[in-house]
Design an enzyme around this catalytic site. Sequence first.
Site, PDB file in Angstrom:
ATOM      1  CD  GLU A 146      -2.118   2.346  -3.695  1.00 15.86           C
ATOM      2  OE1 GLU A 146      -3.145   2.984  -3.935  1.00 15.86           O
ATOM      3  OE2 GLU A 146      -1.488   2.464  -2.623  1.00 15.86           O
TER       4      GLU A 146
ATOM      5  CG  ASP B  26      -1.823   1.166   1.304  1.00 12.27           C
ATOM      6  OD1 ASP B  26      -2.687   1.249   0.420  1.00 12.27           O
ATOM      7  OD2 ASP B  26      -1.688   2.008   2.219  1.00 12.27           O
TER       8      ASP B  26
HETATM    9  C1  NOJ Z   1      -4.256   3.344  -0.733  1.00 13.58           C
HETATM   10  C2  NOJ Z   1      -5.438   2.489  -0.461  1.00 13.58           C
HETATM   11  O1  NOJ Z   1      -5.782   1.796  -1.623  1.00 13.58           O
HETATM   12  C3  NOJ Z   1      -6.524   3.398   0.039  1.00 13.58           C
HETATM   13  O2  NOJ Z   1      -7.776   2.760   0.107  1.00 13.58           O
HETATM   14  C4  NOJ Z   1      -6.091   3.920   1.379  1.00 13.58           C
HETATM   15  O3  NOJ Z   1      -7.016   4.862   1.835  1.00 13.58           O
HETATM   16  C5  NOJ Z   1      -4.722   4.580   1.295  1.00 13.58           C
HETATM   17  N1  NOJ Z   1      -3.780   3.851   0.513  1.00 13.58           N
HETATM   18  C6  NOJ Z   1      -4.154   4.777   2.668  1.00 13.58           C
HETATM   19  O4  NOJ Z   1      -3.694   3.542   3.177  1.00 13.58           O
END
Ligand code: NOJ
Length: 560
Positions: free
Chosen positions: A256, A199
């Site tokens: 991500e 993430d």
């Molecule tokens: C990316 C995640 O996909 C999202 O849903 C989240 O709010 C943020 N990162 C913070 O962790």
Amino acid sequence: MGEWYDNAIVYQVYPKSFKDSNGDGIGDLAGITEKLDYFTPLGVNTLWLNPIFKSPQVDNGYDVSDFYGIDPQLGTMHDFDTLVSEAHARGLRIVLDMVLNHTSDQHPWFQQALQGPQNPYYDYYIWANGHAGQRPNNWGSFFGGSVWTQHPQVKDRYYFHLFERRMPDLNWRNPLVRGEMIKVANFWADRGIDGLRLDAFIHLAKADLHQNYPTTGAGPVVAEGMFANLPAVQSYLAEFVAGIKADHPDLFILGEAASATVNLAADYTRPHADMADAVISFRYFPTEPHAARTAVPQNYQPQRLDWLGFKQVMTDWQQTLLAPRRLTLYWGNHDMARVATRVGSRRYPQRSAKSLATLMYLQRGIPVLYYGDELGLSNGTLASLAAFGDPTVTAFANAARAAGWSPERILENVNATHKLTARAPLPWSDGVGHGFSTVAPWLAVTQEGTPVADQMADADSVWHHYQALFQLKQQPLFTTGAWQLQDWAPWLYAYTRTTEHEQALILVNISDRKQTLTLPAAWQHPAASKLPVGSVARHTDSVTLGPWSSVVYMKKETTN
Ligand code: NOJ
Ligand code: CA
């Protein structure tokens, strides 16, 4: 090449919305286990679960208070172990969502850190002093407002949070923090998982905090240049990945990388450098520039996909991330409105759901399917703006009201664009609770669409199209074959996949009108046609595709 994830077909499970096993309205791990036989017939072989760790649920699990425990709403460690072993028994792999950039403010590390600079955990987080009631700098948070929140007791001492204020950022300059996160990852790898989705890893490094970002306004500004994709991210990533792959070389690392350009994505997937095995970028979907300038912010106004821009982006990514690098292919996730709402056709919802799937997933890359897209679901609706509980929605609504918009119009726009209305409980069957739960679900989104049971019983359903599509995708032609866009017409998305002995031509009518394409000589006598959607009429040297219709032509010998 030659890793298991080269043939992965990933299904993103939003755990709270997948299946509730114990009648509390919240989807859970036992619910996923209960439904494991759903995936193999669909052609899915890998599940990515959004965060399942202990969390106050300020951001649906992305605010972790214990990286070593399962959130009680989702189940127990026993449920987790059962899920992994039952998944493995069916040949399914499990990818967990690993939150590296921040913790919950309830995490014991942060609670300790609040005690001040003498506490060893103070330096786990990012602190700065304000000046006479002013925040340390003007950087803005992704969730609205400043990245700085004042220490509850100490005036002029602030902590940094890129997301919600109850999600303080970890200080990755601190080697102890980096070591902790490797420990966490290895703990779950030792428990048998097959991969990690990292993430927000592109935000791990921050610029010098003692500077403002240039802006015209007085308020905080989301200053990506200060905290996204800085060079140190790559060394943090390499250290982290090396720390896991030493003992778990087969673990799939899916990063991500929301704002990463194609060149950054190439850096983040550099072979033999302990980088990610693939990344997910949000840059896949350029939207058409809004016609009129308006006082109402665009964030909750539907924007159509810019198809030419999309063709260019796909070409850039396909040609830059050549093997051994890998691409991901996806249309949506829990952070954006559903593809049916963003890109699909209102007049031809079924056909466009199927044709968009063909278009995306037969390209070179690893499919990552958002739960419910296999049913062609669109965004659901929440009944009021308050139900979103989101300050950015309030800001949008205030501006829209001031510009004279009606309450209905405002709500309709937010429902069609918000991430929350893309997270509705999965409809398994008709009737009370839609087979998801026996009680009212945790999220009061009304979801339209044909449930799983009905679609599985209907050979012409979107679900069955996905099944046939994923079966085709398993052929080496569609995993390793070379990809080339054939930009023959603006209404058409066409590309070829080519190996030494085989070739496929994928044709998708991306318009609401019937269209005819003159076929190049090489494609006038294909050996086979597959996955027809809508109406496809062949003539000697052309093909007529109805609105949102599509087809795949295959032949044995290769011409280019
Ligand atoms: C990316 C995640 O996909 C999202 O849903 C989240 O709010 C943020 N990162 C913070 O962790
Ligand atoms: Ca439950």
